[in-house]
Design a protein around this motif. Structure first.
Motif, mmCIF file in Angstrom:
data_model
loop_
_atom_site.group_PDB
_atom_site.id
_atom_site.type_symbol
_atom_site.label_atom_id
_atom_site.label_comp_id
_atom_site.label_asym_id
_atom_site.label_seq_id
_atom_site.Cartn_x
_atom_site.Cartn_y
_atom_site.Cartn_z
ATOM 1 N N HIS A 188 19.722 5.645 46.004
ATOM 2 C CA HIS A 188 21.136 5.428 45.714
ATOM 3 C C HIS A 188 21.578 6.269 44.502
ATOM 4 O O HIS A 188 22.647 6.884 44.515
ATOM 5 C CB HIS A 188 21.401 3.932 45.465
ATOM 6 N N ILE A 189 20.718 6.329 43.485
ATOM 7 C CA ILE A 189 21.015 7.144 42.301
ATOM 8 C C ILE A 189 21.117 8.614 42.700
ATOM 9 O O ILE A 189 22.043 9.316 42.281
ATOM 10 C CB ILE A 189 19.954 6.934 41.197
ATOM 11 N N SER A 190 20.198 9.078 43.509
ATOM 12 C CA SER A 190 20.228 10.472 43.962
ATOM 13 C C SER A 190 21.500 10.751 44.747
ATOM 14 O O SER A 190 22.140 11.800 44.577
ATOM 15 C CB SER A 190 19.015 10.784 44.839
ATOM 16 N N GLU A 191 21.880 9.812 45.593
ATOM 17 C CA GLU A 191 23.107 9.962 46.378
ATOM 18 C C GLU A 191 24.334 10.033 45.454
ATOM 19 O O GLU A 191 25.209 10.884 45.616
ATOM 20 C CB GLU A 191 23.246 8.783 47.348
ATOM 21 N N LEU A 192 24.362 9.140 44.477
ATOM 22 C CA LEU A 192 25.482 9.130 43.532
ATOM 23 C C LEU A 192 25.524 10.406 42.694
ATOM 24 O O LEU A 192 26.601 10.944 42.413
ATOM 25 C CB LEU A 192 25.413 7.900 42.623
ATOM 26 N N GLN A 193 24.347 10.909 42.292
ATOM 27 C CA GLN A 193 24.306 12.155 41.534
ATOM 28 C C GLN A 193 24.845 13.312 42.377
ATOM 29 O O GLN A 193 25.573 14.164 41.882
ATOM 30 C CB GLN A 193 22.887 12.455 41.061
ATOM 31 N N GLN A 195 27.029 13.034 44.805
ATOM 32 C CA GLN A 195 28.481 12.842 44.884
ATOM 33 C C GLN A 195 29.165 13.292 43.591
ATOM 34 O O GLN A 195 30.243 13.893 43.620
ATOM 35 C CB GLN A 195 28.808 11.377 45.169
ATOM 36 N N LEU A 196 28.522 12.986 42.455
ATOM 37 C CA LEU A 196 29.083 13.379 41.164
ATOM 38 C C LEU A 196 29.154 14.891 41.052
ATOM 39 O O LEU A 196 30.167 15.444 40.622
ATOM 40 C CB LEU A 196 28.246 12.791 40.023
ATOM 41 N N GLU A 197 28.083 15.562 41.424
ATOM 42 C CA GLU A 197 28.079 17.024 41.377
ATOM 43 C C GLU A 197 29.146 17.595 42.299
ATOM 44 O O GLU A 197 29.851 18.541 41.939
ATOM 45 C CB GLU A 197 26.698 17.576 41.756
ATOM 46 N N ALA A 198 29.272 17.018 43.504
ATOM 47 C CA ALA A 198 30.301 17.484 44.440
ATOM 48 C C ALA A 198 31.690 17.251 43.849
ATOM 49 O O ALA A 198 32.580 18.101 43.969
ATOM 50 C CB ALA A 198 30.167 16.757 45.779
ATOM 51 N N ALA A 199 31.872 16.120 43.187
ATOM 52 C CA ALA A 199 33.161 15.822 42.566
ATOM 53 C C ALA A 199 33.444 16.795 41.423
ATOM 54 O O ALA A 199 34.571 17.262 41.257
ATOM 55 C CB ALA A 199 33.185 14.389 42.057
ATOM 56 N N LYS A 200 32.416 17.105 40.643
ATOM 57 C CA LYS A 200 32.597 18.060 39.543
ATOM 58 C C LYS A 200 33.017 19.415 40.085
ATOM 59 O O LYS A 200 33.899 20.072 39.541
ATOM 60 C CB LYS A 200 31.304 18.214 38.739
ATOM 61 N N ILE A 201 32.372 19.835 41.149
ATOM 62 C CA ILE A 201 32.683 21.134 41.726
ATOM 63 C C ILE A 201 34.097 21.142 42.287
ATOM 64 O O ILE A 201 34.856 22.080 42.080
ATOM 65 C CB ILE A 201 31.645 21.507 42.808
ATOM 66 N N SER A 202 34.487 20.069 42.967
ATOM 67 C CA SER A 202 35.821 20.039 43.572
ATOM 68 C C SER A 202 36.916 19.849 42.532
ATOM 69 O O SER A 202 38.015 20.346 42.695
ATOM 70 C CB SER A 202 35.907 18.947 44.643
ATOM 71 N N TYR A 203 36.650 19.146 41.436
ATOM 72 C CA TYR A 203 37.667 18.920 40.412
ATOM 73 C C TYR A 203 37.635 19.974 39.319
ATOM 74 O O TYR A 203 38.544 20.063 38.529
ATOM 75 C CB TYR A 203 37.488 17.535 39.764
ATOM 76 N N HIS A 204 36.626 20.774 39.294
ATOM 77 C CA HIS A 204 36.494 21.791 38.252
ATOM 78 C C HIS A 204 37.715 22.714 38.175
ATOM 79 O O HIS A 204 38.232 22.932 37.092
ATOM 80 C CB HIS A 204 35.205 22.577 38.457
ATOM 81 N N PRO A 205 38.209 23.223 39.297
ATOM 82 C CA PRO A 205 39.399 24.084 39.208
ATOM 83 C C PRO A 205 40.613 23.343 38.642
ATOM 84 O O PRO A 205 41.387 23.916 37.896
ATOM 85 C CB PRO A 205 39.645 24.525 40.646
ATOM 86 N N GLU A 206 40.766 22.088 38.997
ATOM 87 C CA GLU A 206 41.896 21.322 38.482
ATOM 88 C C GLU A 206 41.788 21.156 36.976
ATOM 89 O O GLU A 206 42.771 21.318 36.262
ATOM 90 C CB GLU A 206 41.975 19.965 39.165
#
Length: 160
Positions: A38-43, A45-56
């Motif tokens: 679950h931690i790996s899955e959340l990590q 997701q966090l990385e994916a969120a960072k990448i997608s929100y990084h431009p914003e």
């Protein structure tokens, strides 16, 4: 026999406790594996969120930086305009000072004495005005001008 029964009972309890602890260990290890997954899955997701929100985030940072730079540019323009105005004022004062110096230099000796006397009386007028008001910053400039005019008028009348 009784002791054998007791030992047998202890062995059964001991075996039951060992089995209980082994089961608990397996359950805990299974929970840890699930939590790690679950931690790996959340990590992820966090990385994916960072990448997608990084431009914003970068865009917001850029907007803030642009606004800050524009405000600083405006302040610089205001200061530059004030500096130009002050330079113009200084030039005007220089011209006025030169005219006064030229006028004083072209005066006759008698007129120079009259102006010097007027300036001394002007200083006395200012001092008395300051003493009366007990506030040197608020001395009335009209009083100073009036004293100077009166003295010049008196000197002019005496010369005639």
């Amino acid at each position: 026999m009784r002791k054998m029964d007791q030992i047998s009972a202890f062995e059964k309890d001991f075996i039951n406790k060992i089995q209980f602890l082994e089961n608990k260990l397996r359950y805990t290890e299974e929970e840890l594996r699930k939590k790690d997954a679950h931690i790996s899955e959340l990590q992820g997701q966090l990385e994916a969120a960072k990448i997608s929100y990084h431009p914003e985030v970068e865009e917001i940072s850029s907007l803030i930086l642009i606004k800050s730079l524009s405000m600083k540019d405006e302040v610089i323009q205001n200061i530059t305009a004030e500096k130009k105005a002050l330079r113009c004022e200084v030039r005007g004062l220089e011209i006025a000072l030169r005219k006064i110096q030229d006028a004083v230099m072209s005066m006759e000796a008698e007129d120079q004495k009259l102006i010097s006397s007027a300036l001394e009386d002007h200083g006395e007028c200012v001092e008395s005005s300051e003493k009366e008001n007990d506030r040197s910053d608020t001395a009335d400039p009209n009083c100073r001008e009036e004293c100077l005019r009166n003295h010049i008028d008196q000197g002019a009348a005496e010369n005639k």
